[in-house]
Design a protein around this motif. Structure first.
Motif, PDB file in Angstrom:
ATOM      1  N   GLY A   1      38.744  42.412  29.277  1.00 25.38           N
ATOM      2  CA  GLY A   1      40.058  42.441  30.080  1.00 25.38           C
ATOM      3  C   GLY A   1      40.231  43.797  30.880  1.00 25.38           C
ATOM      4  N   LEU A   2      39.952  44.696  30.355  1.00 21.41           N
ATOM      5  CA  LEU A   2      40.011  46.255  30.822  1.00 21.41           C
ATOM      6  C   LEU A   2      38.939  46.186  32.210  1.00 21.41           C
ATOM      7  CD1 LEU A   2      41.186  48.903  31.180  1.00 21.41           C
ATOM      8  CD2 LEU A   2      39.533  49.827  29.598  1.00 21.41           C
ATOM      9  N   LEU A   3      37.682  45.754  31.950  1.00 21.27           N
ATOM     10  CA  LEU A   3      36.985  45.868  33.127  1.00 21.27           C
ATOM     11  C   LEU A   3      37.343  44.860  34.335  1.00 21.27           C
ATOM     12  CD1 LEU A   3      33.483  45.566  31.297  1.00 21.27           C
ATOM     13  CD2 LEU A   3      34.404  47.362  32.631  1.00 21.27           C
ATOM     14  N   LEU A   4      37.955  43.424  33.771  1.00 24.39           N
ATOM     15  CA  LEU A   4      38.454  42.668  34.907  1.00 24.39           C
ATOM     16  C   LEU A   4      39.635  43.194  35.526  1.00 24.39           C
ATOM     17  CD1 LEU A   4      38.288  39.342  32.839  1.00 24.39           C
ATOM     18  CD2 LEU A   4      37.207  39.868  34.995  1.00 24.39           C
ATOM     19  N   LEU A   5      40.594  43.942  34.959  1.00 25.00           N
ATOM     20  CA  LEU A   5      41.665  44.387  35.620  1.00 25.00           C
ATOM     21  C   LEU A   5      41.432  45.443  36.468  1.00 25.00           C
ATOM     22  CD1 LEU A   5      44.186  44.389  32.620  1.00 25.00           C
ATOM     23  CD2 LEU A   5      44.214  42.917  34.759  1.00 25.00           C
ATOM     24  N   LEU A   6      40.502  46.495  35.881  1.00 22.44           N
ATOM     25  CA  LEU A   6      39.798  47.613  36.646  1.00 22.44           C
ATOM     26  C   LEU A   6      39.112  47.141  38.193  1.00 22.44           C
ATOM     27  CD1 LEU A   6      38.622  50.167  34.308  1.00 22.44           C
ATOM     28  CD2 LEU A   6      40.759  50.251  35.589  1.00 22.44           C
ATOM     29  N   SER A   7      38.329  46.086  38.028  1.00 19.10           N
ATOM     30  CA  SER A   7      37.792  45.629  39.032  1.00 19.10           C
ATOM     31  C   SER A   7      38.589  45.040  40.430  1.00 19.10           C
ATOM     32  CB  SER A   7      36.547  44.738  38.796  1.00 19.10           C
ATOM     33  OG  SER A   7      37.103  43.591  37.997  1.00 19.10           O
ATOM     34  N   GLY A   8      39.519  44.428  39.542  1.00 16.99           N
ATOM     35  CA  GLY A   8      40.500  43.547  40.488  1.00 16.99           C
ATOM     36  C   GLY A   8      41.377  44.448  41.157  1.00 16.99           C
TER      37      GLY A   8
ATOM     38  N   LEU B   1      41.478  38.496  41.776  1.00 20.47           N
ATOM     39  CA  LEU B   1      42.285  38.370  42.616  1.00 20.47           C
ATOM     40  C   LEU B   1      43.898  38.319  42.431  1.00 20.47           C
ATOM     41  CD1 LEU B   1      40.783  35.126  44.531  1.00 20.47           C
ATOM     42  CD2 LEU B   1      40.517  37.463  45.209  1.00 20.47           C
ATOM     43  N   LEU B   2      44.134  38.088  41.238  1.00 19.04           N
ATOM     44  CA  LEU B   2      45.637  38.302  40.928  1.00 19.04           C
ATOM     45  C   LEU B   2      45.822  39.668  40.755  1.00 19.04           C
ATOM     46  CD1 LEU B   2      46.197  35.432  38.329  1.00 19.04           C
ATOM     47  CD2 LEU B   2      47.122  35.613  40.579  1.00 19.04           C
ATOM     48  N   SER B   3      44.700  40.537  39.791  1.00 19.32           N
ATOM     49  CA  SER B   3      45.045  41.877  40.017  1.00 19.32           C
ATOM     50  C   SER B   3      44.953  42.646  41.246  1.00 19.32           C
ATOM     51  CB  SER B   3      43.820  42.573  38.836  1.00 19.32           C
ATOM     52  OG  SER B   3      43.797  41.922  37.806  1.00 19.32           O
ATOM     53  N   ALA B   4      44.397  42.123  42.005  1.00 20.30           N
ATOM     54  CA  ALA B   4      44.280  42.818  43.479  1.00 20.30           C
ATOM     55  C   ALA B   4      45.696  42.702  44.307  1.00 20.30           C
ATOM     56  CB  ALA B   4      43.020  42.235  44.433  1.00 20.30           C
ATOM     57  N   ALA B   5      46.224  41.339  43.945  1.00 20.84           N
ATOM     58  CA  ALA B   5      47.673  40.986  44.740  1.00 20.84           C
ATOM     59  C   ALA B   5      48.606  41.942  44.054  1.00 20.84           C
ATOM     60  CB  ALA B   5      48.003  39.625  44.405  1.00 20.84           C
ATOM     61  N   VAL B   6      48.433  42.285  42.790  1.00 18.79           N
ATOM     62  CA  VAL B   6      49.559  42.992  42.109  1.00 18.79           C
ATOM     63  C   VAL B   6      49.517  44.277  42.758  1.00 18.79           C
ATOM     64  CG1 VAL B   6      50.028  44.096  39.841  1.00 18.79           C
ATOM     65  CG2 VAL B   6      49.564  41.524  39.778  1.00 18.79           C
ATOM     66  N   VAL B   7      48.410  45.060  42.864  1.00 14.03           N
ATOM     67  CA  VAL B   7      47.970  46.293  43.300  1.00 14.03           C
ATOM     68  C   VAL B   7      48.763  46.416  44.739  1.00 14.03           C
ATOM     69  CG1 VAL B   7      46.425  47.961  44.257  1.00 14.03           C
ATOM     70  CG2 VAL B   7      46.162  46.860  41.907  1.00 14.03           C
ATOM     71  N   LEU B   8      48.502  45.181  45.683  1.00 12.56           N
ATOM     72  CA  LEU B   8      48.876  45.233  46.939  1.00 12.56           C
ATOM     73  C   LEU B   8      50.360  44.959  47.288  1.00 12.56           C
ATOM     74  CD1 LEU B   8      46.040  43.029  48.328  1.00 12.56           C
ATOM     75  CD2 LEU B   8      46.528  45.223  49.441  1.00 12.56           C
ATOM     76  N   LEU B   9      51.007  44.336  46.111  1.00 13.45           N
ATOM     77  CA  LEU B   9      52.320  44.052  46.209  1.00 13.45           C
ATOM     78  C   LEU B   9      53.262  45.157  46.624  1.00 13.45           C
ATOM     79  CD1 LEU B   9      54.706  41.835  46.531  1.00 13.45           C
ATOM     80  CD2 LEU B   9      54.496  42.049  43.992  1.00 13.45           C
ATOM     81  N   PRO B  10      53.383  46.482  45.794  1.00 13.26           N
ATOM     82  CA  PRO B  10      54.024  47.492  46.231  1.00 13.26           C
ATOM     83  C   PRO B  10      53.851  48.044  47.461  1.00 13.26           C
ATOM     84  CG  PRO B  10      52.596  47.904  44.366  1.00 13.26           C
ATOM     85  CD  PRO B  10      52.553  46.492  44.634  1.00 13.26           C
ATOM     86  N   TYR B  11      52.356  48.126  47.717  1.00 15.78           N
ATOM     87  CA  TYR B  11      51.895  48.877  48.989  1.00 15.78           C
ATOM     88  C   TYR B  11      52.707  48.196  50.298  1.00 15.78           C
ATOM     89  CZ  TYR B  11      48.973  49.990  52.810  1.00 15.78           C
ATOM     90  OH  TYR B  11      48.511  50.341  54.192  1.00 15.78           O
ATOM     91  N   THR B  12      52.509  46.662  50.079  1.00 12.69           N
ATOM     92  CA  THR B  12      52.961  45.771  51.249  1.00 12.69           C
ATOM     93  C   THR B  12      54.352  45.969  51.467  1.00 12.69           C
ATOM     94  OG1 THR B  12      51.043  44.219  50.640  1.00 12.69           O
ATOM     95  CG2 THR B  12      52.892  43.641  52.262  1.00 12.69           C
ATOM     96  N   LEU B  13      55.111  46.101  50.361  1.00 16.95           N
ATOM     97  CA  LEU B  13      56.694  45.950  50.332  1.00 16.95           C
ATOM     98  C   LEU B  13      57.318  47.349  50.849  1.00 16.95           C
ATOM     99  CD1 LEU B  13      57.753  44.519  46.826  1.00 16.95           C
ATOM    100  CD2 LEU B  13      57.859  43.583  48.898  1.00 16.95           C
ATOM    101  N   LEU B  14      56.459  48.224  50.645  1.00 18.01           N
ATOM    102  CA  LEU B  14      56.804  49.657  51.386  1.00 18.01           C
ATOM    103  C   LEU B  14      56.396  49.939  52.851  1.00 18.01           C
ATOM    104  CD1 LEU B  14      55.795  52.087  48.353  1.00 18.01           C
ATOM    105  CD2 LEU B  14      58.154  51.189  48.992  1.00 18.01           C
TER     106      LEU B  14
END
Length: 283
Positions: free
Chosen positions: A64-71, A182-195
Motif C-alpha cells: 500500500g505505501l509503495l503504491l501510494l508513494l509511486s502514484g 492513477l487514482l493516487s496521481a489524480a488525488v495529488v493533481l486535484l488541489p493543484y488544478t483547483l488552485l
C-alpha cells in the motif's frame, strides 16, 4: 514467448503510445494540469470497468505505501513538468525531463542491486547525447527562467523515483497496480488544478471530447497498464533506455504525420537513441 520478451514488448508498446500523445493533445482545448487530472480519472475508471476479477486487496494492502508513494510521485511529476513548461522553453524542459532514465541507471546499482556495465553506461551517454538534437535545444538554445530548469530536473527525479518504486512493488497484478497509482496521481493533481485553473473557461466540442477519452483510455489507462506491468519484470537499466523510444516516436510522427520540419540533426539524434537502446539489449 519468454516472460522477459513479453515484458520488453509491453514497455516498448507503452513508449510508442506515449510518443503519439502529442498529436491528440492538439485537439484538446484544456490546460495541461486539467488534462492530466482527467487522464488519471478516465484511465483508472476505464481499467476498473474492464477488470473482470476482484482486486487483490491483500497484495494491495501489503504494498500500500509503495503504491501510494509511486502514484503521488507520478502526479507530482506531471505538476513539475507543467511548471517547467511555464518557465522555460519546451526544448529545455524536455531535455531536463529526459534526465530521468539517466538518474535511474546511475542509482540502479545502489537501490536496485543491478550491475552497471561499461556498455550500459556508454549507451546511456549516447542516448542522452541524442536527446540534445531531438529536444530542439540546438535551434532554440537554453531559454527561460532558471526555475524552469529546476522544475524539469525535479520532474525527472520524480519520474525516476516512480520507476524505482515500481521495481520494489511485488505480487500486485498490473491492473490493480495501475488503477491504484492513477487514482493516487489524480488525488495529488486535484488541489493543484483547483488552485491554478479556471474551470469556467473550459469548453468542449465532440471531437475534443473524443480525443480526451482516447487520451484517458489509451494513452493513460492502457499505456500505464503495459508500462507498469512490463517494467516489473525487466532490469531498471533496460526500462530506462527503452524510455528514450518515446521522444523518438514523437519526433518521427511530427515529421511524417504533422509535416513539421525536423532537420538532419533531429534524425541523427533519433538514430543515436534507437542505436543505444538496441546495443544495450544485445547479449
Amino acid at each position: 514467448m519468454r516472460p522477459e520478451t513479453k515484458a520488453r514488448l509491453q514497455v516498448i508498446g507503452a513508449m510508442v503510445i506515449f510518443g503519439t500523445i502529442g498529436i491528440f493533445r492538439r485537439y484538446i482545448p484544456l490546460p495541461s494540469s486539467l488534462l492530466a487530472l482527467a487522464r488519471g480519472i478516465i484511465g483508472a475508471a476505464f481499467l476498473l470497468l474492464i477488470n473482470r476479477r476482484k482486486p487483490d486487496l491483500s497484495a494491495i494492502r501489503k504494498n500500500g505505501l509503495l503504491l501510494l508513494l509511486s502514484g503521488a510521485a507520478l502526479g507530482a511529476n506531471w505538476i513539475l513538468l507543467f511548471e517547467s513548461y511555464r518557465y522555460t522553453s519546451v526544448a529545455t524542459a524536455t531535455l531536463c525531463y529526459y534526465m530521468a532514465p539517466i538518474l535511474l541507471i546511475l542509482v540502479s546499482p545502489l537501490l536496485l542491486k543491478e550491475r552497471l556495465s561499461g556498455r550500459k553506461l556508454l549507451c546511456v551517454a549516447v542516448a542522452l547525447a541524442g536527446m540534445v538534437p531531438v529536444s530542439g535545444i540546438l535551434e532554440t538554445g537554453i531559454d527561460g527562467d532558471f526555475r524552469g530548469i529546476l522544475f524539469g530536473l525535479g520532474a525527472a527525479a520524480l519520474y525516476a523515483s516512480v520507476m524505482v518504486l515500481n521495481k520494489k512493488i511485488t505480487g500486485v497484478p498490473a491492473m490493480d497496480k495501475t488503477v491504484t497509482q492513477l487514482l493516487s496521481a489524480a488525488v495529488v493533481l486535484l488541489p493543484y488544478t483547483l488552485l491554478t485553473e479556471d474551470f469556467g473557461a473550459v469548453s468542449f466540442d465532440p471531437v475534443a471530447l473524443l480525443m480526451l477519452l482516447l487520451v484517458g483510455i489509451v494513452h493513460t489507462g492502457i499505456a500505464y497498464w503495459l508500462y507498469f506491468g512490463g517494467m516489473g519484470q525487466l532490469p531498471g537499466q533496460t526500462v530506462a533506455l527503452l524510455s528514450y523510444l518515446d521522444p523518438v516516436v514523437e519526433i518521427l510522427l511530427s515529421a511524417f504525420v504533422l509535416a513539421e520540419q525536423i532537420g538532419l540533426w533531429g534524425y541523427v539524434g533519433a538514430a543515436m537513441i534507437l542505436g543505444a537502446a538496441l546495443v544495450s539489449e544485445k547479449e
